[in-house]
Design a protein around this motif. Structure first.
Motif, PDB file in Angstrom:
ATOM      1  N   GLN A 125      10.854 -12.962 -27.990  1.00  0.00           N
ATOM      2  CA  GLN A 125       9.600 -12.401 -28.522  1.00  0.00           C
ATOM      3  C   GLN A 125       8.693 -13.488 -29.118  1.00  0.00           C
ATOM      4  OE1 GLN A 125      11.122  -9.596 -31.501  1.00  0.00           O
ATOM      5  NE2 GLN A 125      10.515 -10.946 -33.150  1.00  0.00           N
ATOM      6  N   LEU A 173      17.956  -5.918 -27.373  1.00  0.00           N
ATOM      7  CA  LEU A 173      17.647  -5.609 -28.763  1.00  0.00           C
ATOM      8  C   LEU A 173      18.702  -6.244 -29.654  1.00  0.00           C
ATOM      9  CD1 LEU A 173      15.767  -3.771 -30.503  1.00  0.00           C
ATOM     10  CD2 LEU A 173      17.458  -1.953 -30.208  1.00  0.00           C
ATOM     11  N   TYR A 190      13.416  -9.328 -22.080  1.00  0.00           N
ATOM     12  CA  TYR A 190      12.650  -9.731 -23.261  1.00  0.00           C
ATOM     13  C   TYR A 190      13.512  -9.444 -24.481  1.00  0.00           C
ATOM     14  CZ  TYR A 190       8.467  -9.765 -26.355  1.00  0.00           C
ATOM     15  OH  TYR A 190       7.521 -10.038 -27.313  1.00  0.00           O
ATOM     16  N   GLN A 191      13.765 -10.461 -25.286  1.00  0.00           N
ATOM     17  CA  GLN A 191      14.586 -10.249 -26.488  1.00  0.00           C
ATOM     18  C   GLN A 191      13.728  -9.839 -27.670  1.00  0.00           C
ATOM     19  OE1 GLN A 191      16.759 -13.600 -28.146  1.00  0.00           O
ATOM     20  NE2 GLN A 191      17.458 -12.354 -29.872  1.00  0.00           N
ATOM     21  N   ILE A 192      14.125  -8.747 -28.310  1.00  0.00           N
ATOM     22  CA  ILE A 192      13.444  -8.312 -29.542  1.00  0.00           C
ATOM     23  C   ILE A 192      14.364  -8.527 -30.736  1.00  0.00           C
ATOM     24  CG2 ILE A 192      12.578  -6.291 -30.802  1.00  0.00           C
ATOM     25  CD1 ILE A 192      11.335  -5.282 -28.292  1.00  0.00           C
ATOM     26  N   PHE A 197       9.671  -7.821 -35.410  1.00  0.00           N
ATOM     27  CA  PHE A 197       8.791  -7.462 -34.291  1.00  0.00           C
ATOM     28  C   PHE A 197       7.574  -6.663 -34.764  1.00  0.00           C
ATOM     29  CE2 PHE A 197       7.842  -5.116 -30.260  1.00  0.00           C
ATOM     30  CZ  PHE A 197       7.494  -6.235 -29.522  1.00  0.00           C
ATOM     31  N   LEU A 236       5.045  -4.049 -23.995  1.00  0.00           N
ATOM     32  CA  LEU A 236       6.144  -4.636 -23.212  1.00  0.00           C
ATOM     33  C   LEU A 236       5.900  -4.384 -21.721  1.00  0.00           C
ATOM     34  CD1 LEU A 236       9.136  -3.426 -25.436  1.00  0.00           C
ATOM     35  CD2 LEU A 236       8.081  -5.697 -25.432  1.00  0.00           C
ATOM     36  N   PRO A 258      14.474  -7.180 -34.089  1.00  0.00           N
ATOM     37  CA  PRO A 258      13.746  -6.027 -34.624  1.00  0.00           C
ATOM     38  C   PRO A 258      13.148  -6.254 -36.012  1.00  0.00           C
ATOM     39  CG  PRO A 258      16.100  -5.530 -34.339  1.00  0.00           C
ATOM     40  CD  PRO A 258      15.855  -6.858 -33.719  1.00  0.00           C
ATOM     41  N   ILE A 265       8.778  -0.749 -32.676  1.00  0.00           N
ATOM     42  CA  ILE A 265       8.964  -1.177 -31.272  1.00  0.00           C
ATOM     43  C   ILE A 265       8.381  -0.105 -30.353  1.00  0.00           C
ATOM     44  CG2 ILE A 265      10.605  -1.919 -29.500  1.00  0.00           C
ATOM     45  CD1 ILE A 265      12.552  -2.657 -31.761  1.00  0.00           C
ATOM     46  N   VAL A 272      14.820  -4.827 -22.181  1.00  0.00           N
ATOM     47  CA  VAL A 272      14.778  -5.373 -23.544  1.00  0.00           C
ATOM     48  C   VAL A 272      16.207  -5.637 -23.981  1.00  0.00           C
ATOM     49  CG1 VAL A 272      14.378  -4.704 -25.956  1.00  0.00           C
ATOM     50  CG2 VAL A 272      12.654  -4.199 -24.223  1.00  0.00           C
TER      51      VAL A 272
END
Ligand code: NOJ
Length: 564
Positions: free
Chosen positions: A374, A61, A23-25, A30, A51, A27, A44, A59
């Protein structure tokens, strides 16, 4: 490289990242925990439970390192510090511990083609101070005449003149992102140290930003003016890229259980295949972009007029090649540089739920390590930008300025089409958590405008609805975790010329999965080219899954999975 691959009793080579859904965050967008309008690490941490609930395993990040923020962190001024907008190192450590406690891993973004111009190395380089003087790519010469005709990926010349050093420096992205001189062994040693440092802190993997650009053609010759951006052929896949990757691998990336995924823009499927296939360079997988670039104009990415409507048969042909040629692919439908997947590939209005869940079914039944961006899991969509002031993305602004320089954009109306077609801000609007103030993202003023549809599309609403897009992501991720066929099975395309149906099988030993997707707003009948009398329905995105696919008319954007 494969110290972390174990062969199971079933003969399958397994590594944690083979079986992971990542899962790409982003930041910044988010969740904001301190009310300054910008997402942060504690924000986060507050959502690690979420998540876990989605079911993801790792993740990725996007950058949180110290940065002037011209390119939202893809311009690093200190590789070993956390930018105070995002918190402190202790917050990063908390995040890592919280993820590890729940058996999730953390992949950091490694931006090593360039630094920020505010990085101490560049400051000392521009002052001509040894040994930093040779850390970047400098050329002396007439301040009116750049050393060659290369254009930046963000638009405009790839060279800027520095008055202090009285020389030109190369930047294949923004002028605030000078390219490092990878020919210099000191630079490579510095980068190696950075990677070791983050690895020692417990990082589980790295996404290597702009990996294809680190080596440039010797002598930096002019590019063919008919290619766009001009010079790209000289600053992608340069002659020493293999050697640099091998060296990184020997020194760092080959050490232990680390996963690496290289971002390789301007890279063909053949090239991606070679990088993943070649032992010893430490790349476990590569992001290859042909499917998300479908229909794009090679002359001008930002020109909606010059681009083509994409069609399903072309998409099938591309994805099938990625699936069958790249030894271990990294399927993805969106990221922080792309429009929202449901707006690009689906129908984000009339068939929003259906098309978002069809895309989930597609992504999570492909071979490789899937990456979810995300907000994709709740079906977040593109937004409409009404004024230039609403746009933050450096790439969009640069392209607008380029058009402006040609006298096109007298008002926003003149560039509205290109901005709304391509701006990277579509995927960067704040995460939609609730239907409350600022979608629950921040108690302050959000750094980028929200998409108004947060009142309907948000995590809270999705949690309350047992048929939501989120619910489908959760179920499909569970299914992938339980069913090796979806992870390791061979992919075979059925009906390559069908204009509405995308159907394929995944086969592992005796077991087979059949996936049928009606990728259109009109009903479509599936005439199966493979026997289906023994198949059982496993999952679908309408209330009832048609029990016998052969001869069945699939409803608009219907997606179904069968087990054979
Ligand atoms: C690729 C990143 O994904 C993008 O966001 C960034 O602008 C460029 N590389 C430059 O680092």
């Amino acid at each position: 490289m494969d110290t972390h691959v174990e062969t199971g009793d079933d003969g399958i080579d397994r590594a944690w990242w083979n079986e992971a859904v990542v899962y790409q965050i982003y930041p910044r967008s988010f969740n904001d925990s301190d009310g300054d309008g910008v997402g942060d690490l504690s924000g986060i941490v507050e959502n690690v439970e979420y998540l876990d609930e989605v079911g993801i395993d790792a993740v990725w990040l996007s950058p949180v390192y110290e940065s002037p923020g011209e390119d939202n962190g893809y311009d690093i001024s200190d590789y070993r510090a956390i930018d105070n907008q995002y918190g402190e190192m202790a917050d990063w450590e908390t995040l890592l511990a919280e993820l590890h406690d729940r058996d999730m891993r953390l992949i950091m973004d490694l931006v090593i083609n360039h630094t920020a111009d505010e990085h101490e190395w560049f400051q000392r380089s521009r002052a001509g101070e040894e040994p930093y003087d040779d850390y970047y790519i400098w050329r002396e010469g007439n301040p009116e005449e750049p050393p060659n005709n290369w254009e930046s990926i963000f638009g405009g010349p790839a060279w800027s003149y520095d008055a202090q050093r009285e020389a030109w420096y190369l930047h294949v992205f923004d002028e605030s992102q000078p390219d490092l001189n990878w020919r210099n062994p000191d630079v490579r040693r510095e980068i190696t140290d950075v990677i070791r440092w983050w690895h020692k802190k417990g990082t589980d993997g790295f996404r290597i930003d702009a990996a294809s650009h680190i080596s440039k053609t010797d002598g930096l010759p002019d590019g063919d003016p008919d290619t766009h951006p001009t010079g790209i052929a000289h600053y992608s896949h340069g002659p020493r890229l293999d050697a640099y990757l091998d060296e990184l691998h020997e020194r760092t990336l080959g050490d232990g259980n680390v996963m690496t995924v290289a971002e390789m823009g301007h890279t063909t499927i053949e090239q991606a295949t070679e990088y993943v296939a070649r032992e010893g360079n430490g790349l476990d997988t590569v992001f290859q972009f042909d499917h998300v670039g479908i229909g794009d104009s090679p002359e001008d990415l930002f020109d909606p007029e010059a681009s083509d409507e994409w069609d399903l048969t072309a998409l099938k042909a591309i994805v099938t090649r990625q699936q069958t040629e790249i030894p271990w692919p990294a399927p993805f439908l969106g990221n922080h540089d792309l429009p929202r997947a449901v707006s690009l590939f689906g129908d984000d209005e009339q068939y929003h739920r259906e098309s978002a869940t069809l895309l989930a079914t597609f992504l999570l039944t492909l071979r490789g390590t899937p990456f979810v961006y995300q907000g994709e899991e709740i079906g977040m969509t593109n937004v409409t930008f009404e004024r230039l002031e609403e746009v933050e993305d450096v790439m969009t602004v640069s392209h607008v300025e380029e058009h402006d320089a040609e006298g096109v954009a007298d008002s926003f109306e003149d560039v509205k089409g290109m901005v709304n077609y391509r701006s990277r801000d579509h995927s960067r609007t704040p995460m939609q958590w609730t239907d409350g103030t600022n979608a629950g993202f921040t108690e302050g003023d959000p750094w980028l405008k929200l998409n108004d549809n947060y009142r309907e599309i948000n995590v809270e609403a999705a949690r309350a609805d047992s048929n939501s897009v989120l619910d489908h992501y959760r179920d499909l991720i569970d299914l992938r975790h339980e069913w090796d066929v979806l992870v390791y099975g061979d992919y075979e395309l059925l009906l390559p010329d069908h204009e509405q149906l995308y159907a394929y099988t995944r086969t592992l030993g005796e077991e087979r999965a059949l996936i049928v997707l009606n990728w259109s707003a009109e009903p479509a009948t599936f005439e199966s080219p493979v026997p289906t009398h023994d198949v059982d329905p496993v999952a679908g995105n309408y209330m009832d899954v048609p029990s016998a696919p052969d001869g069945t008319t699939f409803r608009p954007y219907e997606a179904a999975i069968y087990r054979d």
